[in-house]
Design a protein around this motif. Structure first.
Motif, short mmCIF file in Angstrom:
data_model
loop_
_atom_site.label_atom_id
_atom_site.label_comp_id
_atom_site.label_asym_id
_atom_site.label_seq_id
_atom_site.Cartn_x
_atom_site.Cartn_y
_atom_site.Cartn_z
N ASP A 114 0.85 -1.42 -0.17
CA ASP A 114 -0.22 0.01 -0.06
C ASP A 114 0.71 1.33 -0.03
O ASP A 114 0.33 2.47 0.07
CB ASP A 114 -1.00 0.14 1.18
CG ASP A 114 -0.15 -0.13 2.39
OD1 ASP A 114 0.87 0.42 2.35
OD2 ASP A 114 -0.83 -0.79 3.50
N GLY A 115 2.35 1.13 0.02
CA GLY A 115 3.04 2.26 0.05
C GLY A 115 3.13 3.29 1.24
O GLY A 115 3.60 4.15 1.28
N LEU A 116 2.55 2.44 2.34
CA LEU A 116 2.82 3.15 3.84
C LEU A 116 3.43 2.16 4.72
O LEU A 116 2.64 0.99 4.83
CB LEU A 116 1.37 3.52 4.41
CG LEU A 116 0.59 4.61 3.35
CD1 LEU A 116 -0.69 4.77 3.99
CD2 LEU A 116 1.37 5.78 3.54
N ALA A 143 5.46 7.14 3.98
CA ALA A 143 5.14 6.82 2.63
C ALA A 143 6.60 6.26 2.03
O ALA A 143 7.51 6.94 1.91
CB ALA A 143 4.55 8.05 1.89
N ALA A 148 0.62 7.67 -1.94
CA ALA A 148 -0.01 6.55 -0.88
C ALA A 148 -0.97 7.33 -0.01
O ALA A 148 -0.45 8.22 0.53
CB ALA A 148 1.27 5.85 -0.23
N PRO A 196 -3.05 12.42 0.05
CA PRO A 196 -1.82 11.58 -0.41
C PRO A 196 -0.78 12.18 0.08
O PRO A 196 -0.35 13.25 0.15
CB PRO A 196 -1.88 11.48 -2.19
CG PRO A 196 -3.41 12.00 -2.38
CD PRO A 196 -3.71 12.88 -1.26
#
Length: 299
Positions: A114-116, A143, A148, A196
């Protein structure tokens, strides 16, 4: 010496690892991040043909490993069935909810990454409150890529047979998105940030998990992190800070080399103002805290 069949499970697995350029420790760590407890030792035994996984009992592990190795869905299970002669069946074993949740993520078109990155997670159970059982999550995310803006959180009430499905209440710097409760009483909720993030940017979000139960509120809390983190702290707070309780803790940590470490403290009496445990610098892991008013049976 008898050679294994070209499509035996061990051969299929070794070939897939070689084609992806992964070692057993890397594959195990990647599988752990997908929600399963798969150790490097297990993959080694599978590769050497010492053990063949049961395609029914080990389906969750095989599904995760197929994702890691970018194999067609069911490829490893089919090879294991050919070796063991076990007929396929639908996954139904209580507690093995990984495949069902992964199906939900696919339906949501939600990426596995999820990019986190969850840098710090502080979990507080407010014990003996009137009303729903409340567990607060304060999460610092960073992030790993720009854009994200959301992640998924899961809460398991399968051990609470009389409880209602759990629900999320957004407290600070987030809002609740989509949600679903599985057939095994695990609730999956999408947590959405206000905007984001750019790569390297951090944010702190706070939300509560709530659930109602007709039974005596639970006196145990187990929190899993399936991603790398700097710290996971689990705290239990009581209305009376001067009260004392018996408490034990159990911590499981997965290291960067794929090794698993288990630590903890046996039952001991402590003041109940804020009892708990902290797991630090782990690729993945869990913290369990158990408490009771009287000594009782402390096996």
């Amino acid at each position: 010496m008898t050679r294994p069949a070209p499509d035996s499970f061990a051969v299929v697995l070794r070939r897939a690892l070689q084609e992806r350029g992964l070692g057993v420790a890397e594959a195990a760590t990647s599988a752990m991040r997908r929600g399963v407890a798969l150790t490097p030792a297990t993959i080694t035994h599978w590769c050497e043909g010492d053990i063949v996984p049961d395609p029914r009992e080990d389906r969750e592990l095989l599904d995760a490993l197929e994702e890691v190795l970018r194999l067609d869905r069911g490829r490893l299970s089919a090879a294991a069935r050919a070796d063991t002669g076990v007929a396929p069946r639908r996954w139904t074993r209580p507690g093995e909810y990984g495949p069902e949740l992964r199906d939900v993520l696919r339906q949501w078109a939600f990426p596995v990454d999820d990019g986190l990155e969850r840098r710090v997670v502080v979990v507080t159970r407010f014990a003996e409150e009137i009303g729903p059982v409340r567990t607060r999550f304060e999460v610092v995310v960073e992030a790993t890529r720009s854009g994200a803006d959301r992640f998924v959180t899961v809460f398991d009430t399968s051990d609470e047979t009389d409880s209602e499905p759990a629900r999320v209440q957004a407290i600070r710097n987030c809002r609740r998105g989509r949600s679903v409760t599985t057939s095994q009483s695990q609730t999956l909720v999408e947590v959405i940030l206000p905007r984001p993030l750019t790569e390297g940017e951090t944010a702190t979000v706070t939300y509560d998990w709530l659930f109602d139960t007709a039974r005596v509120p639970p006196s145990a809390l187990a929190i899993w992190s399936l991603q790398r983190l700097s710290a996971l702290a689990v705290v239990v707070r009581f209305p009376d800070p001067d009260r004392s309780v018996w408490m034990r803790t159990a911590l499981t940590s997965l290291g960067r080399d794929g090794s698993e470490t288990r630590t903890g403290q046996p039952y001991a009496r402590t003041r109940a103002g804020g009892v708990g445990a902290v797991l630090v610098d782990a690729e993945a892991g869990s913290v369990e805290v158990v408490w009771e008013a009287e000594p009782g049976d402390r096996a």
